[in-house]
Write an enzyme that holds these catalytic residues in place. Sequence first.
Site, PDB file in Angstrom:
ATOM      1  N   LYS A  19     -20.066   5.273 -51.799  1.00 56.72           N
ATOM      2  CA  LYS A  19     -20.401   4.481 -50.610  1.00 56.72           C
ATOM      3  C   LYS A  19     -19.435   4.799 -49.478  1.00 56.72           C
ATOM      4  O   LYS A  19     -18.217   4.700 -49.643  1.00 56.72           O
ATOM      5  CB  LYS A  19     -20.320   2.994 -50.957  1.00 56.72           C
ATOM      6  CG  LYS A  19     -20.849   2.095 -49.858  1.00 56.72           C
ATOM      7  CD  LYS A  19     -20.885   0.651 -50.302  1.00 56.72           C
ATOM      8  CE  LYS A  19     -19.553  -0.040 -50.155  1.00 56.72           C
ATOM      9  NZ  LYS A  19     -19.128  -0.282 -48.787  1.00 56.72           N
ATOM     10  N   ASP A  53     -23.128   2.569 -45.879  1.00 53.90           N
ATOM     11  CA  ASP A  53     -23.126   1.102 -45.803  1.00 53.90           C
ATOM     12  C   ASP A  53     -22.610   0.656 -44.433  1.00 53.90           C
ATOM     13  O   ASP A  53     -21.468   0.246 -44.300  1.00 53.90           O
ATOM     14  CB  ASP A  53     -22.225   0.573 -46.941  1.00 53.90           C
ATOM     15  CG  ASP A  53     -22.078  -0.942 -46.933  1.00 53.90           C
ATOM     16  OD1 ASP A  53     -22.979  -1.635 -46.439  1.00 53.90           O
ATOM     17  OD2 ASP A  53     -21.034  -1.417 -47.443  1.00 53.90           O
ATOM     18  N   LYS A 112     -24.555  -1.498 -42.514  1.00 54.06           N
ATOM     19  CA  LYS A 112     -25.144  -2.830 -42.290  1.00 54.06           C
ATOM     20  C   LYS A 112     -25.620  -3.001 -40.854  1.00 54.06           C
ATOM     21  O   LYS A 112     -25.136  -3.861 -40.116  1.00 54.06           O
ATOM     22  CB  LYS A 112     -24.139  -3.928 -42.639  1.00 54.06           C
ATOM     23  CG  LYS A 112     -23.618  -3.873 -44.053  1.00 54.06           C
ATOM     24  CD  LYS A 112     -22.731  -5.082 -44.347  1.00 54.06           C
ATOM     25  CE  LYS A 112     -22.148  -5.040 -45.719  1.00 54.06           C
ATOM     26  NZ  LYS A 112     -21.116  -4.030 -45.913  1.00 54.06           N
ATOM     27  N   ASP A 124     -29.112  -5.064 -35.072  1.00 52.41           N
ATOM     28  CA  ASP A 124     -29.201  -4.933 -33.618  1.00 52.41           C
ATOM     29  C   ASP A 124     -30.674  -5.051 -33.251  1.00 52.41           C
ATOM     30  O   ASP A 124     -31.498  -5.383 -34.108  1.00 52.41           O
ATOM     31  CB  ASP A 124     -28.603  -3.566 -33.213  1.00 52.41           C
ATOM     32  CG  ASP A 124     -28.024  -3.589 -31.796  1.00 52.41           C
ATOM     33  OD1 ASP A 124     -28.693  -4.145 -30.901  1.00 52.41           O
ATOM     34  OD2 ASP A 124     -26.934  -3.030 -31.594  1.00 52.41           O
ATOM     35  N   THR A 141     -21.189 -11.039 -50.032  1.00 54.25           N
ATOM     36  CA  THR A 141     -20.586 -11.591 -51.253  1.00 54.25           C
ATOM     37  C   THR A 141     -19.231 -12.256 -50.978  1.00 54.25           C
ATOM     38  O   THR A 141     -18.694 -12.943 -51.837  1.00 54.25           O
ATOM     39  CB  THR A 141     -20.409 -10.481 -52.321  1.00 54.25           C
ATOM     40  OG1 THR A 141     -19.909  -9.306 -51.690  1.00 54.25           O
ATOM     41  CG2 THR A 141     -21.713 -10.171 -52.996  1.00 54.25           C
ATOM     42  N   GLN A 174     -13.524 -11.618 -51.921  1.00 57.58           N
ATOM     43  CA  GLN A 174     -14.859 -11.788 -52.490  1.00 57.58           C
ATOM     44  C   GLN A 174     -14.958 -13.170 -53.135  1.00 57.58           C
ATOM     45  O   GLN A 174     -14.078 -13.586 -53.880  1.00 57.58           O
ATOM     46  CB  GLN A 174     -15.146 -10.709 -53.546  1.00 57.58           C
ATOM     47  CG  GLN A 174     -15.163  -9.288 -53.000  1.00 57.58           C
ATOM     48  CD  GLN A 174     -16.430  -8.949 -52.209  1.00 57.58           C
ATOM     49  OE1 GLN A 174     -17.122  -9.847 -51.721  1.00 57.58           O
ATOM     50  NE2 GLN A 174     -16.707  -7.675 -52.068  1.00 57.58           N
ATOM     51  N   ARG A 194     -12.132  -1.980 -54.652  1.00 57.12           N
ATOM     52  CA  ARG A 194     -10.727  -2.200 -55.004  1.00 57.12           C
ATOM     53  C   ARG A 194     -10.390  -2.177 -56.500  1.00 57.12           C
ATOM     54  O   ARG A 194      -9.327  -1.650 -56.859  1.00 57.12           O
ATOM     55  CB  ARG A 194     -10.226  -3.488 -54.337  1.00 57.12           C
ATOM     56  CG  ARG A 194     -10.022  -3.284 -52.842  1.00 57.12           C
ATOM     57  CD  ARG A 194      -9.908  -4.589 -52.103  1.00 57.12           C
ATOM     58  NE  ARG A 194     -11.203  -5.277 -52.048  1.00 57.12           N
ATOM     59  CZ  ARG A 194     -11.405  -6.434 -51.449  1.00 57.12           C
ATOM     60  NH1 ARG A 194     -10.404  -7.062 -50.858  1.00 57.12           N
ATOM     61  NH2 ARG A 194     -12.597  -6.986 -51.419  1.00 57.12           N
TER      62      ARG A 194
HETATM   63  O1  C5P Z   1     -13.295  -3.709 -52.936  1.00 59.34           O
HETATM   64  P1  C5P Z   1     -14.623  -4.323 -53.301  1.00 59.34           P
HETATM   65  O2  C5P Z   1     -15.070  -3.991 -54.699  1.00 59.34           O
HETATM   66  O3  C5P Z   1     -14.702  -5.784 -52.959  1.00 59.34           O
HETATM   67  O4  C5P Z   1     -15.637  -3.541 -52.353  1.00 59.34           O
HETATM   68  C1  C5P Z   1     -16.953  -3.953 -52.162  1.00 59.34           C
HETATM   69  C2  C5P Z   1     -17.582  -3.063 -51.148  1.00 59.34           C
HETATM   70  O5  C5P Z   1     -18.923  -3.468 -50.951  1.00 59.34           O
HETATM   71  C3  C5P Z   1     -16.904  -3.089 -49.767  1.00 59.34           C
HETATM   72  O6  C5P Z   1     -16.947  -1.758 -49.270  1.00 59.34           O
HETATM   73  C4  C5P Z   1     -17.788  -3.997 -48.932  1.00 59.34           C
HETATM   74  O7  C5P Z   1     -17.841  -3.572 -47.589  1.00 59.34           O
HETATM   75  C5  C5P Z   1     -19.157  -3.799 -49.594  1.00 59.34           C
HETATM   76  N1  C5P Z   1     -20.106  -4.910 -49.509  1.00 59.34           N
HETATM   77  C6  C5P Z   1     -19.814  -6.190 -49.934  1.00 59.34           C
HETATM   78  N2  C5P Z   1     -20.732  -7.198 -49.795  1.00 59.34           N
HETATM   79  C7  C5P Z   1     -21.936  -6.943 -49.294  1.00 59.34           C
HETATM   80  C8  C5P Z   1     -22.256  -5.635 -48.895  1.00 59.34           C
HETATM   81  C9  C5P Z   1     -21.305  -4.629 -49.031  1.00 59.34           C
HETATM   82  O8  C5P Z   1     -18.719  -6.428 -50.458  1.00 59.34           O
HETATM   83  N3  C5P Z   1     -22.832  -7.899 -49.213  1.00 59.34           N
END
Ligand code: C5P
Length: 238
Positions: free
Chosen positions: A36, A63, A65, A68, A119, A189, A210
């Site tokens: 991603k 990604d 998102k 607009d 999330t 999160q 992460r």
């Molecule tokens: O580090 P982590 O596992 O939290 O990364 C989650 C990834 O997914 C991040 O790049 C974040 O931008 C993306 N993301 C998210 N929630 C969403 C859509 C994308 O956490 N609804």
Amino acid sequence: MIRPEDRLIVALDVDKIEDAVGLVRTMAPLGITHFKVGLNLFTRAGPAAVEAVHQAGGRVFLDLKFHDIPNTVAGAVQAASRMGVWMTNVHIPGGSAMMRAALSGRGKDLLLIGVTVLTSMAEKDLTELGVRHPVEAQVLSLAKLAQAAGLSGVVASAREAVAIRRVCGEGFLIVTPGIRPKDKAVDDQQRTGTPGEAIRAGADYLVVGRPILEAPDPAAVARRIIEECAELKVKDAT
Ligand code: C5P
């Protein structure tokens, strides 16, 4: 049937193209192909980041998102298509007209999915925005809207995946970020789930950043996630 290795989408949330390519190369021996490229890397490095992942043999979930007016989003999705990415996304609250315009701009091979509720958000965050529904009801109503507009699937948390699968049926993609191994400390999160919980709930793909990126041995964490997906597949088949 998705291979366990393909279920994992590694979030290349790093600042430099070299670091992103390094991660792709670390993951390649495990058979991982999905990566991603998100807002941080893309804003710093631009389309060259996508190109570099492609050159290293990976497929890209771009990604960004998009959210607009329809005409602008159609142009952005068209540009993503021309970069040859595998998947990209829009924010569903941009509305049906925006989602339809986004679809009109994509090439036939591009998967276009919709972000329901981030999330990182919990019920109190929705209330602050004037949304009066519980999170799951809001996610479900957005998922139905995305499906009606013709999107290929949604981004949602593992916690809502069962309900989305029930309402939207098989074949509608569910991509789940917020994946955390059981022992992982709390971060931004809010609506999290373990890899096993997400797959059992009906998720197709897991987005993990992460927990892999910050691990002393990123490949070992990725391998454990793939093994967890594979074990569930075996159990389901028996
Ligand atoms: O580090 P982590 O596992 O939290 O990364 C989650 C990834 O997914 C991040 O790049 C974040 O931008 C993306 N993301 C998210 N929630 C969403 C859509 C994308 O956490 N609804």
